[in-house]
Design a protein around this motif. Structure first.
Motif, PDB file in Angstrom:
ATOM      1  N   THR A 184       0.826  -1.205   0.000  1.00 16.92           N
ATOM      2  CA  THR A 184       0.000   0.000   0.000  1.00 16.92           C
ATOM      3  C   THR A 184       0.861   1.255   0.000  1.00 16.92           C
ATOM      4  O   THR A 184       0.317   2.360  -0.078  1.00 16.92           O
ATOM      5  N   ALA A 185       2.169   1.087   0.104  1.00 17.06           N
ATOM      6  CA  ALA A 185       3.075   2.229   0.090  1.00 17.06           C
ATOM      7  C   ALA A 185       3.418   2.613  -1.346  1.00 17.06           C
ATOM      8  O   ALA A 185       3.182   1.860  -2.293  1.00 17.06           O
ATOM      9  N   GLY A 186       3.990   3.808  -1.503  1.00 17.03           N
ATOM     10  CA  GLY A 186       4.371   4.290  -2.827  1.00 17.03           C
ATOM     11  C   GLY A 186       5.878   4.333  -2.973  1.00 17.03           C
ATOM     12  O   GLY A 186       6.616   3.568  -2.349  1.00 17.03           O
ATOM     13  N   GLY A 187       6.363   5.275  -3.786  1.00 22.53           N
ATOM     14  CA  GLY A 187       7.791   5.412  -4.005  1.00 22.53           C
ATOM     15  C   GLY A 187       8.315   4.431  -5.042  1.00 22.53           C
ATOM     16  O   GLY A 187       7.570   3.649  -5.641  1.00 22.53           O
ATOM     17  N   ILE A 188       9.626   4.464  -5.232  1.00 22.28           N
ATOM     18  CA  ILE A 188      10.248   3.554  -6.199  1.00 22.28           C
ATOM     19  C   ILE A 188      10.436   2.168  -5.611  1.00 22.28           C
ATOM     20  O   ILE A 188      10.821   1.242  -6.328  1.00 22.28           O
ATOM     21  N   LYS A 189      10.208   2.003  -4.325  1.00 24.50           N
ATOM     22  CA  LYS A 189      10.240   0.750  -3.574  1.00 24.50           C
ATOM     23  C   LYS A 189      11.656   0.434  -3.067  1.00 24.50           C
ATOM     24  O   LYS A 189      12.671   0.751  -3.698  1.00 24.50           O
ATOM     25  N   VAL A 190      11.688  -0.200  -1.897  1.00 25.91           N
ATOM     26  CA  VAL A 190      12.956  -0.479  -1.214  1.00 25.91           C
ATOM     27  C   VAL A 190      13.807  -1.474  -1.993  1.00 25.91           C
ATOM     28  O   VAL A 190      15.043  -1.385  -1.988  1.00 25.91           O
ATOM     29  N   THR A 191      13.177  -2.426  -2.665  1.00 28.43           N
ATOM     30  CA  THR A 191      13.964  -3.406  -3.418  1.00 28.43           C
ATOM     31  C   THR A 191      14.636  -2.757  -4.626  1.00 28.43           C
ATOM     32  O   THR A 191      15.718  -3.190  -5.037  1.00 28.43           O
ATOM     33  N   THR A 192      13.995  -1.730  -5.192  1.00 25.58           N
ATOM     34  CA  THR A 192      14.629  -1.006  -6.301  1.00 25.58           C
ATOM     35  C   THR A 192      15.916  -0.348  -5.828  1.00 25.58           C
ATOM     36  O   THR A 192      16.963  -0.445  -6.487  1.00 25.58           O
ATOM     37  N   LEU A 193      15.847   0.333  -4.674  1.00 23.03           N
ATOM     38  CA  LEU A 193      17.042   0.955  -4.110  1.00 23.03           C
ATOM     39  C   LEU A 193      18.093  -0.092  -3.775  1.00 23.03           C
ATOM     40  O   LEU A 193      19.288   0.111  -4.034  1.00 23.03           O
ATOM     41  N   ALA A 194      17.665  -1.216  -3.222  1.00 21.16           N
ATOM     42  CA  ALA A 194      18.607  -2.262  -2.831  1.00 21.16           C
ATOM     43  C   ALA A 194      19.332  -2.835  -4.050  1.00 21.16           C
ATOM     44  O   ALA A 194      20.549  -3.076  -4.005  1.00 21.16           O
ATOM     45  N   VAL A 195      18.609  -3.050  -5.130  1.00 12.35           N
ATOM     46  CA  VAL A 195      19.228  -3.588  -6.345  1.00 12.35           C
ATOM     47  C   VAL A 195      20.241  -2.596  -6.915  1.00 12.35           C
ATOM     48  O   VAL A 195      21.346  -2.982  -7.333  1.00 12.35           O
ATOM     49  N   LEU A 196      19.896  -1.312  -6.921  1.00 15.68           N
ATOM     50  CA  LEU A 196      20.844  -0.299  -7.395  1.00 15.68           C
ATOM     51  C   LEU A 196      22.087  -0.253  -6.511  1.00 15.68           C
ATOM     52  O   LEU A 196      23.213  -0.105  -7.008  1.00 15.68           O
ATOM     53  N   PHE A 197      21.904  -0.388  -5.196  1.00  9.05           N
ATOM     54  CA  PHE A 197      23.034  -0.400  -4.271  1.00  9.05           C
ATOM     55  C   PHE A 197      23.907  -1.628  -4.519  1.00  9.05           C
ATOM     56  O   PHE A 197      25.148  -1.539  -4.528  1.00  9.05           O
ATOM     57  N   LEU A 198      23.275  -2.785  -4.730  1.00  7.83           N
ATOM     58  CA  LEU A 198      24.025  -4.003  -4.996  1.00  7.83           C
ATOM     59  C   LEU A 198      24.815  -3.884  -6.296  1.00  7.83           C
ATOM     60  O   LEU A 198      25.939  -4.382  -6.401  1.00  7.83           O
ATOM     61  N   ALA A 199      24.243  -3.212  -7.294  1.00  4.67           N
ATOM     62  CA  ALA A 199      24.949  -3.010  -8.553  1.00  4.67           C
ATOM     63  C   ALA A 199      26.179  -2.140  -8.360  1.00  4.67           C
ATOM     64  O   ALA A 199      27.243  -2.400  -8.943  1.00  4.67           O
ATOM     65  N   ALA A 200      26.047  -1.098  -7.518  1.00  2.00           N
ATOM     66  CA  ALA A 200      27.183  -0.227  -7.247  1.00  2.00           C
ATOM     67  C   ALA A 200      28.280  -0.979  -6.507  1.00  2.00           C
ATOM     68  O   ALA A 200      29.476  -0.815  -6.811  1.00  2.00           O
ATOM     69  N   VAL A 201      27.884  -1.823  -5.556  1.00  2.00           N
ATOM     70  CA  VAL A 201      28.873  -2.631  -4.821  1.00  2.00           C
ATOM     71  C   VAL A 201      29.569  -3.610  -5.751  1.00  2.00           C
ATOM     72  O   VAL A 201      30.796  -3.795  -5.700  1.00  2.00           O
ATOM     73  N   ALA A 202      28.778  -4.270  -6.631  1.00  2.00           N
ATOM     74  CA  ALA A 202      29.370  -5.231  -7.562  1.00  2.00           C
ATOM     75  C   ALA A 202      30.343  -4.545  -8.513  1.00  2.00           C
ATOM     76  O   ALA A 202      31.407  -5.085  -8.842  1.00  2.00           O
ATOM     77  N   GLU A 203      29.996  -3.338  -8.955  1.00  3.20           N
ATOM     78  CA  GLU A 203      30.885  -2.601  -9.854  1.00  3.20           C
ATOM     79  C   GLU A 203      32.173  -2.216  -9.140  1.00  3.20           C
ATOM     80  O   GLU A 203      33.265  -2.278  -9.718  1.00  3.20           O
ATOM     81  N   ALA A 204      32.053  -1.814  -7.863  1.00  2.00           N
ATOM     82  CA  ALA A 204      33.247  -1.444  -7.099  1.00  2.00           C
ATOM     83  C   ALA A 204      34.167  -2.634  -6.874  1.00  2.00           C
ATOM     84  O   ALA A 204      35.393  -2.491  -6.837  1.00  2.00           O
ATOM     85  N   ARG A 205      33.567  -3.812  -6.747  1.00  2.25           N
ATOM     86  CA  ARG A 205      34.364  -5.010  -6.527  1.00  2.25           C
ATOM     87  C   ARG A 205      34.851  -5.628  -7.824  1.00  2.25           C
ATOM     88  O   ARG A 205      35.622  -6.597  -7.798  1.00  2.25           O
ATOM     89  N   GLY A 206      34.384  -5.137  -8.944  1.00  2.52           N
ATOM     90  CA  GLY A 206      34.776  -5.708 -10.215  1.00  2.52           C
ATOM     91  C   GLY A 206      34.057  -6.995 -10.543  1.00  2.52           C
ATOM     92  O   GLY A 206      34.518  -7.776 -11.381  1.00  2.52           O
ATOM     93  N   SER A 207      32.916  -7.234  -9.894  1.00  4.76           N
ATOM     94  CA  SER A 207      32.151  -8.453 -10.122  1.00  4.76           C
ATOM     95  C   SER A 207      31.138  -8.230 -11.241  1.00  4.76           C
ATOM     96  O   SER A 207      30.527  -7.171 -11.352  1.00  4.76           O
ATOM     97  N   SER A 208      30.947  -9.227 -12.065  1.00 10.21           N
ATOM     98  CA  SER A 208      29.993  -9.122 -13.173  1.00 10.21           C
ATOM     99  C   SER A 208      28.585  -9.527 -12.771  1.00 10.21           C
ATOM    100  O   SER A 208      27.639  -9.327 -13.541  1.00 10.21           O
ATOM    101  N   ASP A 209      28.436 -10.108 -11.576  1.00  7.30           N
ATOM    102  CA  ASP A 209      27.131 -10.578 -11.108  1.00  7.30           C
ATOM    103  C   ASP A 209      26.678  -9.815  -9.873  1.00  7.30           C
ATOM    104  O   ASP A 209      27.493  -9.385  -9.048  1.00  7.30           O
ATOM    105  N   LEU A 210      25.356  -9.678  -9.740  1.00  7.17           N
ATOM    106  CA  LEU A 210      24.756  -9.134  -8.523  1.00  7.17           C
ATOM    107  C   LEU A 210      24.373 -10.323  -7.646  1.00  7.17           C
ATOM    108  O   LEU A 210      23.546 -11.163  -8.055  1.00  7.17           O
ATOM    109  N   GLN A 211      24.981 -10.408  -6.477  1.00  5.16           N
ATOM    110  CA  GLN A 211      24.763 -11.572  -5.620  1.00  5.16           C
ATOM    111  C   GLN A 211      24.209 -11.138  -4.272  1.00  5.16           C
ATOM    112  O   GLN A 211      24.626 -10.126  -3.707  1.00  5.16           O
ATOM    113  N   LEU A 212      23.256 -11.950  -3.747  1.00  8.72           N
ATOM    114  CA  LEU A 212      22.635 -11.661  -2.464  1.00  8.72           C
ATOM    115  C   LEU A 212      22.046 -12.942  -1.905  1.00  8.72           C
ATOM    116  O   LEU A 212      21.341 -13.675  -2.621  1.00  8.72           O
ATOM    117  N   PHE A 213      22.329 -13.207  -0.623  1.00  7.37           N
ATOM    118  CA  PHE A 213      21.809 -14.398   0.051  1.00  7.37           C
ATOM    119  C   PHE A 213      22.087 -15.668  -0.769  1.00  7.37           C
ATOM    120  O   PHE A 213      21.202 -16.513  -0.955  1.00  7.37           O
TER     121      PHE A 213
END
Length: 469
Positions: A333-362
């Motif tokens: 019932t909430a709005g916004g771009i959603k928390v998972t959208t932000l989390a995926v973008l953050f994971l992409a930034a971390v993967a890029e900083a580490r030089g990883s080609s994959d987004l990995q979580l859990f």
């Protein structure tokens, strides 16, 4: 051929040809229907027709579960008008594509594959992807019927429990003179909190209960549950019944990101406002921290506040802007771009900083099409907020501080306001109404459109890198 049968075939054809377009048509039609109901003399407290712009703005805010208003919600509407608003809140909380799915199943008299896909795409736009979609997610396609039942039952059960919890507060207060007023206020607040709307039925609103920790805690709990998303609630209920069906990555990521944003928001707001005597500065440290925690929850899309938002520091408003823009969980019932959208973008930034080609979580790999979808949703939200803020400033003469805050609140369907929405020009109010509509249906339809627009190519163009950053 009977007229009713033709009507059913036309709706079925439209929903099959373009589910997203059909969903938007259904949602928008409901808004205009509610606006007509609110213009009726019986809907206003004084028995006179409500100005159509006010009725339309209230209808958009109600069906989009936002909470912004151009009239005093506690005194302007009659009991009939409040019932219309209450029902609109419940309808809007279900979701854009879920509403379309329910209508399609009613018309076709069955919950077929197309209706299941439409409802499923409300929680996961990748369901409309032309390629294969993994079934290892919060809600599987075969469980859509159970998810729809969960939506209905959670609205009824959670709202009833919260209403019973806060009922003694109204019985003990001087705000009501009859028992039915206490009951109506309790259910109104409960529905407004769980659906993340933020409307208050009593004059004075939530600040009347600023010192009542029990009341604020119940509202915060209802808002938190509503912001998680129905797929998450469904998955948790399923896990509670059968421990072998463990929550998936989406559920874990939603819970983790929600808790992190809540804690960071509460601490930041408390620290920034601790020296402001107009907000938390006049309270004890514990009271200030609790006030910051309540506001952190409500900034995720709840819309209630015990303090004057316009009295907050600019730095605190910027924090609220960020929290509101992110919003809550997907298919919630909430709005916004959603928390998972932000989390995926953050994971992409971390993967890029580490030089990883994959987004990995859990211990799982996140597909790249999910990242593309997250980028599209975030850019869509930023574009809507930017354009709407510019229009509001130019049409109303408002400052950037107020215009951006109320615009983000409208886009993210939060309902917090600096006071600009109620006092601004009719043209700016119309812009905010459109922004609410785009915020509620835009991200869903944008995600669905991007997910379903992939086309197979028999060739690939030569690759050439460009410079970025």
């Amino acid at each position: 051929m009977p007229l009713l049968q033709r009507w059913r075939q036309a709706i079925s054809k439209m929903s099959s040809a373009s589910p997203s377009r059909f969903a938007v048509l259904v949602f928008t039609s409901i808004i205009f229907l509610w606006s007509l109901l609110l213009t009726l003399p019986i809907s206003s407290a004084d028995g006179t027709p409500t100005r159509y712009l006010d009725a339309l703005f209230t209808a958009v805010s109600t069906i989009c579960v936002t909470g912004l208003s151009t009239v005093d919600m506690s005194t302007h509407w009659s009991p009939f008008g409040n019932v219309v608003i209450f029902l609109g809140i419940e309808v809007g909380a279900i979701g854009v594509l879920t509403l379309a799915s329910i209508l399609g199943s009613v018309v076709t008299r069955k919950l077929g594959l197309r209706q299941r896909l439409i409802a499923a795409s409300d929680g996961n736009a990748l369901r409309l992807h032309r390629g294969a979609v993994s079934e290892s997610q919060a809600v599987r396609l075969g469980e859509i019927g159970g998810m729809l039942a969960t939506v209905a039952l959670s609205l009824i059960i959670i709202e009833t429990i919260i209403a019973l919890f806060i009922l003694p507060v109204f019985w003990a207060s001087d705000l009501v003179t009859h028992w039915w007023d206490a009951v109506s206020y309790s259910f109104y607040y409960s529905a407004s909190a769980f659906t993340n709307t933020g409307f208050a039925p009593n004059p004075g609103g939530v600040p009347e209960f600023a010192d009542n920790g029990w009341f604020l805690g119940c509202l915060a709990a209802a808002t938190f549950l509503g912001s998680l998303g129905f797929p998450v609630l469904f998955s948790l209920v399923r896990w509670a019944r059968d421990r072998s069906k463990r929550p998936g990555v989406h559920v874990k990521l939603t819970l983790a990101a929600t808790l992190v944003l809540f804690v960071l928001g509460a601490l930041t707001l408390w620290l920034l406002e601790s020296g402001n005597s107009d907000t938390f500065g006049s309270r004890t440290p514990i009271e200030g921290l609790l006030g910051g925690s309540f506001l952190s929850v409500m900034a995720r899309s709840g819309g209630f506040s015990t303090i004057d938002i316009d009295a907050m520091n600019d730095s605190s408003l910027l924090v609220l802007d960020a929290l509101m823009f992110v919003g809550g969980g997907s298919a919630s019932t909430a709005g916004g771009i959603k928390v998972t959208t932000l989390a995926v973008l953050f994971l992409a930034a971390v993967a890029e900083a580490r030089g990883s080609s994959d987004l990995q979580l859990f211990r799982r790999r996140i597909p790249h099409d999910v990242l593309r979808l997250a980028i599209a949703v975030a850019l869509w939200g930023a574009m809507v907020v930017g354009v709407s803020s510019i229009l509001v400033m130019s049409l109303s003469g408002a400052g950037m501080r107020e215009a951006i805050f109320d615009t983000i609140s409208a886009f993210a369907t939060v309902g917090l306001s600096t006071g600009l929405t109620e006092s601004t020009t009719p043209a700016a109010q119309l812009v905010l109404a459109v922004t609410m509509w785009l915020g509620r249906v835009g991200t869903v339809t944008m995600a669905a459109a991007v997910a379903s627009s992939e086309r197979k190519q028999l060739y690939r163009l030569p690759e050439e890198r460009i410079i970025v950053g």
